[in-house]
Design an enzyme around this catalytic site. Structure first.
Site, PDB file in Angstrom:
ATOM      1  N   SER A 152       3.343  -3.946   7.739  1.00 26.34           N
ATOM      2  CA  SER A 152       2.020  -4.081   7.137  1.00 26.34           C
ATOM      3  C   SER A 152       0.937  -4.318   8.182  1.00 26.34           C
ATOM      4  O   SER A 152      -0.240  -4.127   7.902  1.00 26.34           O
ATOM      5  CB  SER A 152       2.029  -5.223   6.112  1.00 26.34           C
ATOM      6  OG  SER A 152       2.309  -6.442   6.746  1.00 26.34           O
ATOM      7  N   ASP A 209       4.482   2.949   0.135  1.00 29.03           N
ATOM      8  CA  ASP A 209       4.816   2.243  -1.095  1.00 29.03           C
ATOM      9  C   ASP A 209       3.663   2.283  -2.091  1.00 29.03           C
ATOM     10  O   ASP A 209       3.878   2.311  -3.308  1.00 29.03           O
ATOM     11  CB  ASP A 209       5.209   0.794  -0.787  1.00 29.03           C
ATOM     12  CG  ASP A 209       4.203   0.060   0.086  1.00 29.03           C
ATOM     13  OD1 ASP A 209       3.255   0.697   0.582  1.00 29.03           O
ATOM     14  OD2 ASP A 209       4.371  -1.161   0.275  1.00 29.03           O
TER      15      ASP A 209
END
Length: 635
Positions: free
Chosen positions: A213, A179
């Site tokens: 993450s 991203d």
């Protein structure tokens, strides 16, 4: 079609319904947006839930992937391909939107002709979110000089043509940081980037279990993505000087907010640490040396170790920096960190000047209005200094006028072992005509020649005063109200000083005790000790001690005794006479909140003369009544 929402889904059965409910219940008309859900070969009931929404809502589209991609990048790319909207928004299956998000996002973007619009993020369940770029709304932010590089997640509104014409997609060869690569590529191609900070658009939810993450990613994969970002900046149309500065901004973000943050402390195994350092070095080698001069000092030191291939030095430095209090001392009014790991390097003193990193850690234990004083109690310490050094600090409380920037100073009435108490007289804050307005409270701490000032209030025990609490005072120039409150944006302590002329009250009377009460609804009123109610009929004036002040659920009740008042102020030659009530001074009037309220104060039999000198005993009622914001005595 105005907006296409792309939602990658994998095994989200417990979360996806909340997400979709927020999407199908937007205030934007359903024909103006579509919801593209891409199932990445889920093994739970996620796909069944998606199909249920597809049957119920015509603007829900479901794509079923035949092979699991291992990350959200490929499903997002599938959504981009079929998106019909003028704009594309990426939403994760465990997050949700504010009810007005789409309508506000689209209107703002269209009005400003934005290629990318960042909508304010809000964290849920303790989820941290970027905040520095959402301090104010800005229709045209600069990529290099703003803080938007510090948010590289895809939760933004992208113009579809920007992505499709420039073939900007999510890289699928990596499972993390894809991203960041995508968003940086979009930033670099965008002609106009906007920030809307006046509404909570996107809610990021912290959930239990593994999240991408924090999931393990091979270092060659992660740092390969970082090199891709540097390559994209190098290949962009930016001027060379701006490319260098943008790389420096990205490095600041990378070392403070990514997996590289304190990387040698996180990795315990020596072999694994060496592997990560190898790929980190390769990444940094791709960054021009000129960028180093624009990064923060503590990052510049890291780059020095990395460029010198000094893993041992970097490891020692990161350990020392974690225990920075041990090495920080005050020199010539500045904080200097004397790290042993730097002894073998010839570095400029500016690099170990850590003054910019210091914060005053504070906590407010109590705020109290006591008589005519605002009392503020709490604790305060310098973050970078040890307890022994903190014992040497001296404190000053500072009220700063928000408009004029005038300052008023207060010494603590108590200060011991970082615990303070300030007692600030309201009459001192409001002592002149120019003192009207909002005063923001700061604490300034000094040690030797080092000074640091900070706004306080956002870290505190629960405040016992509601928003309608106010102190009523008189500084001999004007009557004023002082309202302590916490600011909307940053939640810090301020006091608002306004001129005060009157307060509306409803009356209550106890005939037996002859107690008259003024009930101030929706106002919590505090007065200086010894306060009185001033009563006047235009001819004479009388001060009546306040018998009681009671805080009620919906306001304040102030009680006085009427016995002497009735005897003094009833004029039997006048059937109706105007009476004025005020608190402490005639300039601080009490006026009726209700019209035509009647209270019977006393009943008496009096002798009255009629025609032909005939006398008769009659019952007379002494009344207090209200009419058009006035009080009257009548019998």
């Amino acid at each position: 079609m105005k907006i296409s929402i792309v939602v990658p889904v994998f095994n989200s059965e417990g979360l996806i319904s909340d997400c979709l409910e927020s999407l199908v219940n937007q205030t934007m008309p359903k024909e103006d947006y579509e919801i593209i859900c891409v199932d990445d070969k889920s093994t739970d009931s996620s796909l069944d839930i998606l199909n249920q929404y597809k049957k119920k809502y015509e603007n829900v589209v479901v794509i079923e992937r035949t092979v699991n991609s291992g990350g959200p990048g490929a499903p997002r790319n599938d959504g981009i391909k079929i998106a019909k909207g003028e704009y594309i928004l990426f939403v994760d299956s465990d997050d949700y939107l504010g009810e007005e998000a789409l309508l506000r996002w689209y209107s703002f973007s269209k009005e400003n002709q934005s290629d990318i619009t960042l909508g304010k993020l809000k964290g849920i369940n303790g989820r941290g979110v970027p905040k520095s770029m959402f301090k104010e709304t800005n229709p045209d932010v600069d990529l290099v000089d703003s803080k938007i590089v510090f948010t590289l997640g895809p939760q933004k509104l992208f113009k579809a043509s920007l992505l499709k014409e420039n073939q900007i997609t999510f890289p699928t060869h990596i499972k993390a940081a894809e991203d960041q690569v995508f968003t940086m590529n979009a930033y670099l191609k965008a002609k106009k980037i906007s920030v809307s900070a006046d509404y909570d658009y996107y809610y990021l939810v912290k959930r239990d279990g593994e999240h991408m993450s924090v999931a393990y990613v091979p270092p060659e994969n992660f740092y390969g993505a970082m090199e891709d970002i540097i390559s994209a900046i190098k290949a962009s149309d930016l001027e060379e000087a701006r490319k260098i500065k943008l790389m420096a901004v990205f490095l600041n973000r990378h070392f403070d907010f990514s997996r590289t943050r304190n990387v040698t402390l996180k990795i315990k195994k020596e072999k694994e640490r060496a592997e990560w350092f190898h790929y980190l070095s390769s990444f940094i080698d791709s960054v021009p040396l000129e960028a180093d001069q624009f990064v923060l000092p503590h990052i510049k030191l890291r780059l020095m170790f990395i460029r010198n291939k000094d893993l041992k030095g970097l490891s020692q430095y990161e350990r020392e920096e974690k225990n920075i209090k041990k090495y920080t001392e005050i020199q010539n009014g500045e904080l200097i960190a004397c790290f042993p790991s730097l002894k073998t390097y010839h570095i400029h003193k500016d690099l170990i000047n850590v003054t910019y990193k210091n914060k005053l850690d504070h906590f407010i234990k109590n705020i109290e209005i006591n008589d005519s004083v605002l009392s503020i109690e709490g604790t305060i310490k310098h973050k970078l200094l040890d307890d022994e050094t903190n014992k040497n600090q001296s404190l000053t409380g500072v009220f700063v006028h928000r408009d004029t920037k005038a300052e008023k100073y207060y010494s603590p009435s108590l200060f011991e072992n970082s615990t303070f108490k300030f007692e600030c007289m309201f009459d001192n804050i409001a002592s002149a005509e120019e003192d009207l307005g909002v005063w923001d409270f700061f604490i300034e701490s000094s040690i030797d020649r080092y000074k640091h000032r900070v706004r306080i209030g956002n870290k505190r025990d629960p405040n016992k005063y509601p928003l309608n609490a106010m102190y009523l005072g008189d500084n001999d120039l004007y009557v004023y109200s002082a309202k302590p409150y916490f600011t909307m944006k940053y939640d810090n302590l301020s006091v608002n000083i306004k001129k005060h002329a009157y307060t509306k009250a409803v009356l209550s009377y106890e005939e037996e005790s002859k107690d008259l009460s003024f009930i101030f609804s929706n106002k919590l009123i505090y007065l200086p000790s010894g306060s009185k109610v001033v009563v006047s009929n235009g001819y004479s004036e009388m001060s009546v001690p306040i018998k009681d002040i009671v805080e009620e659920a919906n306001g304040t009740k102030i009680t006085i005794n009427m016995e002497n008042l009735i005897a003094q102020f009833f004029n039997y030659n006048k059937k109706k006479q105007l009476i004025e009530f005020a608190i402490n001074t005639s300039n601080n009037q009490i006026i009726p909140k209700e019209n035509n309220q009647v209270l019977v104060l006393e009943k008496k039999c009096v002798e009255q003369k009629f025609l032909f000198f005939f006398e008769k005993m009659v019952e007379v009622q002494y009344k207090l009544l209200t009419s058009k914001s006035k009080f009257y005595f009548q019998y």
